[in-house]
Every structure is written in structure tokens, then in C-alpha cells.
Design a protein around this motif. Sequence first.
Motif, PDB file in Angstrom:
ATOM      1  N   CYS A   1      -5.406   3.074   5.043  1.00 49.10           N
ATOM      2  CA  CYS A   1      -6.507   3.938   4.561  1.00 49.10           C
ATOM      3  C   CYS A   1      -6.987   4.933   5.625  1.00 49.10           C
ATOM      4  O   CYS A   1      -7.671   5.902   5.277  1.00 49.10           O
ATOM      5  CB  CYS A   1      -7.699   3.087   4.109  1.00 49.10           C
ATOM      6  SG  CYS A   1      -7.340   2.116   2.639  1.00 49.10           S
TER       7      CYS A   1
ATOM      8  N   ALA B   1     -10.757   0.279  -4.951  1.00 47.90           N
ATOM      9  CA  ALA B   1     -10.937   1.723  -4.784  1.00 47.90           C
ATOM     10  C   ALA B   1     -10.410   2.442  -6.023  1.00 47.90           C
ATOM     11  O   ALA B   1      -9.414   2.025  -6.607  1.00 47.90           O
ATOM     12  CB  ALA B   1     -10.168   2.200  -3.549  1.00 47.90           C
ATOM     13  N   ARG B   2     -11.106   3.496  -6.381  1.00 46.62           N
ATOM     14  CA  ARG B   2     -10.624   4.399  -7.454  1.00 46.62           C
ATOM     15  C   ARG B   2      -9.778   5.478  -6.786  1.00 46.62           C
ATOM     16  O   ARG B   2     -10.146   5.953  -5.707  1.00 46.62           O
ATOM     17  CB  ARG B   2     -11.826   5.025  -8.158  1.00 46.62           C
ATOM     18  CG  ARG B   2     -11.510   5.980  -9.264  1.00 46.62           C
ATOM     19  CD  ARG B   2     -11.260   5.336 -10.594  1.00 46.62           C
ATOM     20  NE  ARG B   2     -12.392   4.555 -11.084  1.00 46.62           N
ATOM     21  CZ  ARG B   2     -12.268   3.552 -11.956  1.00 46.62           C
ATOM     22  NH1 ARG B   2     -11.084   3.194 -12.413  1.00 46.62           N
ATOM     23  NH2 ARG B   2     -13.339   2.904 -12.359  1.00 46.62           N
ATOM     24  N   VAL B   3      -8.689   5.838  -7.403  1.00 47.29           N
ATOM     25  CA  VAL B   3      -7.803   6.830  -6.759  1.00 47.29           C
ATOM     26  C   VAL B   3      -7.896   8.154  -7.504  1.00 47.29           C
ATOM     27  O   VAL B   3      -7.993   8.166  -8.714  1.00 47.29           O
ATOM     28  CB  VAL B   3      -6.365   6.295  -6.741  1.00 47.29           C
ATOM     29  CG1 VAL B   3      -5.400   7.320  -6.161  1.00 47.29           C
ATOM     30  CG2 VAL B   3      -6.333   5.013  -5.902  1.00 47.29           C
TER      31      VAL B   3
ATOM     32  N   GLN C   1      -7.307   8.726   5.099  1.00 44.61           N
ATOM     33  CA  GLN C   1      -7.126   9.057   3.670  1.00 44.61           C
ATOM     34  C   GLN C   1      -8.480   9.002   2.977  1.00 44.61           C
ATOM     35  O   GLN C   1      -9.378   8.308   3.434  1.00 44.61           O
ATOM     36  CB  GLN C   1      -6.226   8.027   3.010  1.00 44.61           C
ATOM     37  CG  GLN C   1      -4.871   7.950   3.658  1.00 44.61           C
ATOM     38  CD  GLN C   1      -3.786   7.688   2.629  1.00 44.61           C
ATOM     39  OE1 GLN C   1      -3.888   8.122   1.487  1.00 44.61           O
ATOM     40  NE2 GLN C   1      -2.761   6.988   3.031  1.00 44.61           N
ATOM     41  N   LYS C   2      -8.555   9.659   1.825  1.00 47.27           N
ATOM     42  CA  LYS C   2      -9.835   9.643   1.100  1.00 47.27           C
ATOM     43  C   LYS C   2      -9.877   8.435   0.173  1.00 47.27           C
ATOM     44  O   LYS C   2      -9.912   8.566  -1.042  1.00 47.27           O
ATOM     45  CB  LYS C   2      -9.959  10.910   0.272  1.00 47.27           C
ATOM     46  CG  LYS C   2     -10.222  12.143   1.091  1.00 47.27           C
ATOM     47  CD  LYS C   2     -10.663  13.266   0.176  1.00 47.27           C
ATOM     48  CE  LYS C   2     -10.558  14.588   0.877  1.00 47.27           C
ATOM     49  NZ  LYS C   2      -9.862  15.605   0.129  1.00 47.27           N
ATOM     50  N   ILE C   3      -9.833   7.242   0.744  1.00 43.69           N
ATOM     51  CA  ILE C   3      -9.885   6.021  -0.081  1.00 43.69           C
ATOM     52  C   ILE C   3     -11.167   5.301   0.297  1.00 43.69           C
ATOM     53  O   ILE C   3     -11.341   4.899   1.447  1.00 43.69           O
ATOM     54  CB  ILE C   3      -8.664   5.122   0.179  1.00 43.69           C
ATOM     55  CG1 ILE C   3      -7.388   5.863  -0.228  1.00 43.69           C
ATOM     56  CG2 ILE C   3      -8.801   3.806  -0.566  1.00 43.69           C
ATOM     57  CD1 ILE C   3      -6.111   5.084   0.037  1.00 43.69           C
ATOM     58  N   LYS C   4     -12.074   5.171  -0.676  1.00 38.08           N
ATOM     59  CA  LYS C   4     -13.353   4.526  -0.376  1.00 38.08           C
ATOM     60  C   LYS C   4     -13.303   3.087  -0.913  1.00 38.08           C
ATOM     61  O   LYS C   4     -13.258   2.875  -2.128  1.00 38.08           O
ATOM     62  CB  LYS C   4     -14.476   5.313  -1.061  1.00 38.08           C
ATOM     63  CG  LYS C   4     -15.836   4.797  -0.705  1.00 38.08           C
ATOM     64  CD  LYS C   4     -16.918   5.724  -1.251  1.00 38.08           C
ATOM     65  CE  LYS C   4     -18.264   5.071  -1.073  1.00 38.08           C
ATOM     66  NZ  LYS C   4     -18.936   4.758  -2.296  1.00 38.08           N
ATOM     67  N   LEU C   5     -13.304   2.125   0.016  1.00 41.35           N
ATOM     68  CA  LEU C   5     -13.261   0.720  -0.407  1.00 41.35           C
ATOM     69  C   LEU C   5     -14.652   0.263  -0.829  1.00 41.35           C
ATOM     70  O   LEU C   5     -15.629   0.513  -0.114  1.00 41.35           O
ATOM     71  CB  LEU C   5     -12.763  -0.161   0.740  1.00 41.35           C
ATOM     72  CG  LEU C   5     -11.358   0.133   1.257  1.00 41.35           C
ATOM     73  CD1 LEU C   5     -11.012  -0.795   2.419  1.00 41.35           C
ATOM     74  CD2 LEU C   5     -10.316   0.004   0.152  1.00 41.35           C
TER      75      LEU C   5
ATOM     76  N   ILE D   1       0.196   2.857  -3.773  1.00 43.35           N
ATOM     77  CA  ILE D   1      -0.999   3.717  -3.860  1.00 43.35           C
ATOM     78  C   ILE D   1      -0.628   5.186  -4.106  1.00 43.35           C
ATOM     79  O   ILE D   1      -1.245   5.834  -4.961  1.00 43.35           O
ATOM     80  CB  ILE D   1      -1.930   3.488  -2.650  1.00 43.35           C
ATOM     81  CG1 ILE D   1      -2.459   2.041  -2.720  1.00 43.35           C
ATOM     82  CG2 ILE D   1      -3.100   4.491  -2.640  1.00 43.35           C
ATOM     83  CD1 ILE D   1      -3.311   1.585  -1.555  1.00 43.35           C
TER      84      ILE D   1
ATOM     85  N   CYS E   1       0.844  -1.210   0.000  1.00 41.52           N
ATOM     86  CA  CYS E   1       0.000   0.000   0.000  1.00 41.52           C
ATOM     87  C   CYS E   1       0.871   1.249   0.000  1.00 41.52           C
ATOM     88  O   CYS E   1       0.645   2.186  -0.778  1.00 41.52           O
ATOM     89  CB  CYS E   1      -0.888   0.051   1.243  1.00 41.52           C
ATOM     90  SG  CYS E   1      -2.166  -1.191   1.279  1.00 41.52           S
TER      91      CYS E   1
END
Length: 283
Positions: free
Chosen positions: A264, A281-283, A267-271, A234, A230
Motif C-alpha cells: 500500500c 479498502a474500497r478500490v 498507493q491511494k489505498i485507505k485501510l 488488487i 496483493c
Amino acid sequence: MDADSMMAEVFDDGHYASTLGQKIKRSFQLGPKYYSFDIPRYLLGRRALKLPVFDWDALWSPLREFGQKRVNELPLPNGYPEVLGRLRDAGVRLTIPRHRLEGLLTIWWSTREVRGDVIECGSYRGATALLLALLGKINQIDQATLMLDTFAGMPQTSKYDVSRQPGEFLPPEGQVAVIRRQAESLGVADRTEIHQGLFHDSFRNLAGRRRSFAFVHIDANIYEGTLEACQFTIPRIVEGGAVVFDDYNGPCDLGARLAIEQFCAGQKIKLMPLAGSSVWARV
Ligand SMILES: C[S@@+](CC[C@H](N)C(=O)[O-])C[C@H]1O[C@@H](n2cnc3c(N)ncnc32)[C@H](O)[C@@H]1O
């Protein structure tokens, strides 16, 4: 040959529970330990890592094993059946369950306009990465596919990996040479890179080379490798790219889940659910 026979030849389901009967048997084997030992240890791990202690969602993981479908409606890549046939002819056998593979392929395909390479952290026998490389070639996508693994079995586990042992996923001897030969015969040798060794050594070598990624597949099953993967990959994903975590909901992979949650946090990471144990997740 019809499509089902071809699928049966190219997917090697010998090492996981694929039929309903096998899944029920496995859930009886895993369930009591999961709820009485693994989950309490996982929650202690969350506390030690200063994550919110409770995680209701983790209670569902054993039941997700029963899901045989991906949950999205995104299209599969152009040329997928043809590429499966070519893999079979080259002697490649896919060890990832079909619904998880197809979930992953829909996400990879959704990144096809994004400029960047593909990296798989945890490649085992290399089949998933070879499939991505060949799909990329026939769809004229300009990207390399990087495969990272010890190719000598799972390395040392940590106190968070309560259901994994060092040495699991030991491929047959000479697997790297086999992957190289398969890449040659599929015509993707110039689009693939094999990085054998521990991730942190491979990442050290790669760090100087300004790599950016359109698609990341993290499939290490254990805490340390997942966290390292990660941390390296990422931040290097190009906008519009995506990451798939194969084992976030794996009942034997709570160490990997912990690492993903740790990375995560804040962070703005939406699983989002993908198929069985996998999320993306889209980055
Ligand atoms: C489930 S297998 C990968 C399966 C593969 N992605 C596929 O689709 O067939 C997990 C792999 O992660 C590798 N792995 C885990 N931690 C690692 C680390 N720190 N460095 C290198 N390899 C690691 C193991 O050796 C193992 O082969």
C-alpha cells in the motif's frame, strides 16, 4: 431449531479463542512475546523494507482480539440466515470467527452491483468461499468464486513471519474433494473454481485469462503469500470493488501486515477497520 443453536452448529470455534476466558489466557500467552520480541522484529522489517519505522497502531493488535463486533453498520446480504442453514446441512463448518465473517459479508454485499469475480487467497477448508458462492447464487449475482490455497497447510514462512510455522492450517486429507462435493450439494459447483497450489503458480495460470474482481479476500497470514496476493489481485479489482484483509491486525500475523503495508505504500489505498483483526479498502 433456534438461530443460536444453528449458529453454534455451523461455526466451528474449536481452533481460536472464542470465550472471554480463552481470550484472556491467550493474551497472557501472546502478550510478553508480542511486545518484547515480535514488535521489535517487525519494526526492523519495516526499516529493511524502507517503510516509516514506527507503527503505533500495531501496538493495539492484541487488544483487538477482544472485540466481538464488526465496526460498520452496513447491511448483511439478503438470505444470509437461510444460506447458513444450507451450509450446515451440507456439512460445511465455518472456521472464521462470526464477527469477522459478517464484517466481510457486508463488504462483499456492498460490491454486488460491480461486475467481476470473487477471489479468496487462503481458503483453508473452503467454507467462507462456499458461503459467498451460495449467497451470490441466491441473489442472482453473475460471478465466479475462486479459492486459492495449497490445501496442504501453510507453505514455507519467511524471516518476517515470527509467529507462524509451515504446515499450520493443515486441512483433513482429501479436503479438495470434500469442497468439490460440498459445492455440488449446494448447487454452486459451476460458480466455484479451486486453484490448488502455491499462489504464485496459480497466479501464473490465471494471468493469461483476463480476470477482474469485484471482491478480494486476502487471508494468507504470512508475508510472501500476502504480498503476492496483493500484487496479483488488487490491480485487477474493478472500480467500486473492495478488498478485505483478514489478518492485518492479527497479533500472530505481523508478516502479513508488513506485506500489506509494503504493497500500500505510495498507493491511494485507505485501510479501514472492519472486525477484530480485519480491515478493508474500497478500490
Ligand atoms: C487462515 S487460513 C485461511 C482461512 C479461510 N480464509 C477461512 O475463511 O476459513 C490461511 C491459508 O493461507 C494459505 N496460504 C498461505 N500462503 C499461501 C501461499 N503462498 N500459497 C497458497 N496458500 C497459502 C494456507 O495454506 C492457509 O490455508
